[in-house]
Motif scaffolding. Structure first.
Motif, short mmCIF file in Angstrom:
data_model
loop_
_atom_site.label_atom_id
_atom_site.label_comp_id
_atom_site.label_asym_id
_atom_site.label_seq_id
_atom_site.Cartn_x
_atom_site.Cartn_y
_atom_site.Cartn_z
N GLU A 1 -29.92 -42.54 19.37
CA GLU A 1 -29.80 -41.51 20.37
C GLU A 1 -30.59 -41.82 21.63
O GLU A 1 -31.76 -42.13 21.57
N HIS B 1 -23.66 -36.13 21.03
CA HIS B 1 -23.96 -35.70 19.67
C HIS B 1 -24.52 -34.28 19.72
O HIS B 1 -25.10 -33.86 20.70
N ASP C 1 -26.74 -33.82 12.08
CA ASP C 1 -28.03 -33.81 12.76
C ASP C 1 -29.15 -33.65 11.73
O ASP C 1 -30.21 -33.12 12.02
N HIS D 1 -35.05 -42.32 21.41
CA HIS D 1 -34.77 -40.91 21.70
C HIS D 1 -35.66 -40.45 22.87
O HIS D 1 -36.77 -40.93 23.03
N HIS E 1 -28.00 -37.66 23.33
CA HIS E 1 -28.72 -36.43 23.00
C HIS E 1 -28.87 -35.62 24.28
O HIS E 1 -29.49 -36.06 25.24
ZN LIG Z 1 -30.35 -35.44 19.08
#
Ligand SMILES: [Zn+2]
Length: 249
Positions: free
Chosen positions: A82, A143, A193, A53, A118
């Motif tokens: 992500e 997302h 989420d 992420h 993301h």
């Molecule tokens: Zn996210």
């Protein structure tokens, strides 16, 4: 995430009861990617994604990518992410986030996996990077989509699916509601989420897969179609995009 450590069996049971057929558990760094792959390996209707992420962008590098590619070879690991850019929290410098995003897009492409993106306050950068580095034959999903109708159109033009979070149920989420009304149902997903962004009537509480029902109900209302149609089509969408067989429970 640790938010479910104490009661994840109950969370899974409630999701089944609510009609949720498939759960994705998402990697956000190497450790959580390993945990996600392990959880998915032990539950028939749970699948995992792996990736780093943007908040953890500093942890990326050749060694981490090799480990993630290794995890991605497991059959229940069905997506890469992500990954992306987060200009809201800004935990890592934007130049590092951007570099790591591009590197992981290339890796996902090499692995032929759909990407889970993301995008927080970073629509323009992400659209530009996807335009420059595409096409993405395995597709992907934006997302927790948070843009308006125009941003939605840009991602749809790039071939991506848009995943709608519980935010769409919030009273003042006018832009997202308008976008959701116009995004074609065959390009739409619903998500939690979790543990964040629980839909009404659970806003502010811990989110969990069972609550996607409220998100799907809101989308049905916005589109003037039945809940059943939203459920059926979004389930078909994830099965096609992530090449999985949805198990009837
Ligand atoms: Zn996210």
């Amino acid at each position: 995430m640790t938010a479910y450590d104490d009661d994840y069996a109950e969370v899974i049971a409630r999701s089944t009861e609510a009609g949720v057929k498939t759960i994705f558990t998402i990697g956000i760094d190497l450790e959580s990617s390993r945990a996600a792959a392990k959880l998915a390996a032990h539950h028939e209707n749970i699948y995992a994604t792996v990736g780093i992420h943007p908040h953890h962008a500093r942890e990326a590098g050749a060694e981490a990518y090799a480990a993630l590619a290794q995890l991605a070879s497991q059959p229940k690991v069905i997506g890469y992410g992500e990954i992306g850019i987060d200009l809201f929290k800004d935990y890592a410098p934007v130049d590092i986030q951007t570099k790591v995003f591009k590197e992981q897009l290339a890796l996902a492409k090499e692995l032929e996996l759909p990407v889970i993106i993301h995008d927080r306050d970073a629509h323009d950068s992400i659209v530009r990077i996807l335009q420059e580095s595409g096409p993405y034959p395995a597709g992907g999903v934006i997302h927790c989509f948070s843009g308006d109708r125009e941003v939605a159109r840009q991602f749809l033009d790039l071939g991506f699916h848009l995943s709608i979070p519980g935010v769409v149920t919030f009273k003042k989420a006018f832009e997202l509601q308008e976008a959701a009304a116009h995004i074609p149902l065959d390009r739409m997903l619903v998500e939690t989420d979790g543990p964040f962004l629980a839909p009404e009537p659970w806003r502010g509480k811990r989110n969990e897969p069972a609550y996607t029902l409220f998100t799907a109900e809101k989308i049905a209302q916005l589109k003037g179609i039945s809940l059943d149609e939203v459920a059926r089509q979004t389930t078909n969408n994830i099965a096609a995009l992530f090449k999985i067989k949805v198990v009837e429970k």
